[in-house]
Design an enzyme around this catalytic site. Structure first.
Site, PDB file in Angstrom:
ATOM      1  NE  ARG A 116      20.521   8.711 -13.521  1.00 54.34           N
ATOM      2  CZ  ARG A 116      19.606   8.274 -14.355  1.00 54.34           C
ATOM      3  NH1 ARG A 116      18.311   8.311 -14.028  1.00 54.34           N
ATOM      4  NH2 ARG A 116      19.932   7.827 -15.541  1.00 54.34           N
ATOM      5  CE  LYS A 151      -0.872   2.460   3.320  1.00 50.27           C
ATOM      6  NZ  LYS A 151      -1.561   1.188   2.990  1.00 50.27           N
ATOM      7  CE  LYS A 183      -5.013   4.848   9.516  1.00 48.47           C
ATOM      8  NZ  LYS A 183      -5.825   4.435   8.337  1.00 48.47           N
ATOM      9  CD  GLU A 213      -9.052   2.334   9.830  1.00 53.17           C
ATOM     10  OE1 GLU A 213      -8.220   2.712   8.991  1.00 53.17           O
ATOM     11  OE2 GLU A 213      -8.733   1.751  10.890  1.00 53.17           O
ATOM     12  CG  ASP A 234      -9.294  -0.725   7.319  1.00 48.69           C
ATOM     13  OD1 ASP A 234      -8.614  -0.443   6.320  1.00 48.69           O
ATOM     14  OD2 ASP A 234      -8.847  -1.346   8.298  1.00 48.69           O
TER      15      ASP A 234
END
Length: 296
Positions: A116, A151, A183, A213, A234
């Site tokens: 597994r 992410k 950012k 950004e 963005d």
């Protein structure tokens, strides 16, 4: 490599990578085995004699692009280094339903102990590679680079970004340590784009680009005035992106982020941007269907 019982064919633009087996990967495998085995396999051990040997095959149950076969080796090497593995579909090769991806032989107990865990790694990484390749095909013939984001599943970043590369896309920065990306929250904390770029440039190694950004045309102008190397647009629509590309006029690389999905790739790419960053390459991929069967 195709075999008599395997009709797999290499993807046309298959990338032949080698997985970096780092300490993170080894610790992740150890953790996964500990999670599953804990104090032992209370099903397998009473049923299977300790010295009984046999064989197993790993089979594709749907169309997929292979990534992560090294993880099968690493998992079974951890439970029993004497297990022999013959890989029939290396990374970067397509597999179809029924194709045998690998043959394994050795003691049955460890084959069942690792089953597994090995499949979990393989199904997830093949899923990302397959998903990514479908996105890359949408950008075929266009002068744009498709990249991933941060992410990723915690602990899996090296593996998931590897699978993205197998799928034909590229990696954005690996983490906070290897790329400067200013950012919105950094801009607020610094008091503006100009201040943030100036401070970042002072602190960054001279070989590292400064990316900023921008969520509006005013922010694009300020990033240009601050001499940012890369401007990330963005969550802009195609018309806004085209306007920003004209304004930037080659003075910085242009990246688009936010809402990039397979259906919008060609539209976004035709605006003239250099880079499309797509978090869905990793967080939007599903695990593909792969099985392991004992053949003894």
């Amino acid at each position: 490599m195709a075999t008599k019982d395997n009709n797999s064919a290499p993807a046309p633009d298959a990338w032949r990578p080698g997985l970096e087996v780092s300490g993170i990967v080894k610790r992740l495998v150890a953790l996964a085995l500990e999670e599953d085995l804990a104090t032992g396999d209370i099903t397998t051990d009473p049923i299977v004699p300790p010295d009984r040997k046999g064989e197993a095959v790993i089979k594709a149950k749907e169309n997929l692009l292979v990534a992560g076969m090294d993880m099968v080796r690493i998992v079974f090497d951890a439970v029993d280094p004497e297990i022999k593995i013959e890989v029939l579909t290396p990374d970067g090769v397509r597999a179809r339903p029924g194709d045998i991806m690998a043959r394994l032989s050795g003691r049955l107990r460890p084959l069942l102990w690792g089953e597994r865990t090995a499949l979990n790694f393989l199904q997830r990484l093949c899923g990302i590679a397959t998903h990514t390749h479908a996105h890359v095909q949408e950008a075929k013939g266009l002068d744009v680079k498709l990249v991933d984001t941060r992410k990723t599943t915690p602990g899996w970043r090296l593996l998931e970004k590897y699978a993205v590369r197998v799928g034909g896309a590229s990696n954005h920065r690996m983490g906070l340590f290897d790329g400067v990306l200013i950012k919105d929250n950094h801009i607020v904390a610094a008091g503006g784009i100009t201040q943030a770029v100036g401070l970042a440039r002072k602190g960054a190694p001279h070989m590292v680009r400064i990316e900023v950004e921008a969520a509006s045309m005013n922010e694009v102008r300020e990033a240009l005035d601050a001499k940012a190397d890369v401007i990330m647009l963005d969550n802009m629509n195609p018309d806004q992106i085209s306007q920003a590309v004209q304004l930037i006029a080659g003075k910085a690389l242009v990246e688009v982020s936010g809402g990039i999905k397979k259906e919008t790739i060609r539209t976004m790419a035709r605006t003239g941007v250099n880079i499309l960053s797509c978090g869905a390459l990793t967080h939007g991929a599903r695990a593909v269907d792969i099985s392991m069967k004992i053949t003894v």
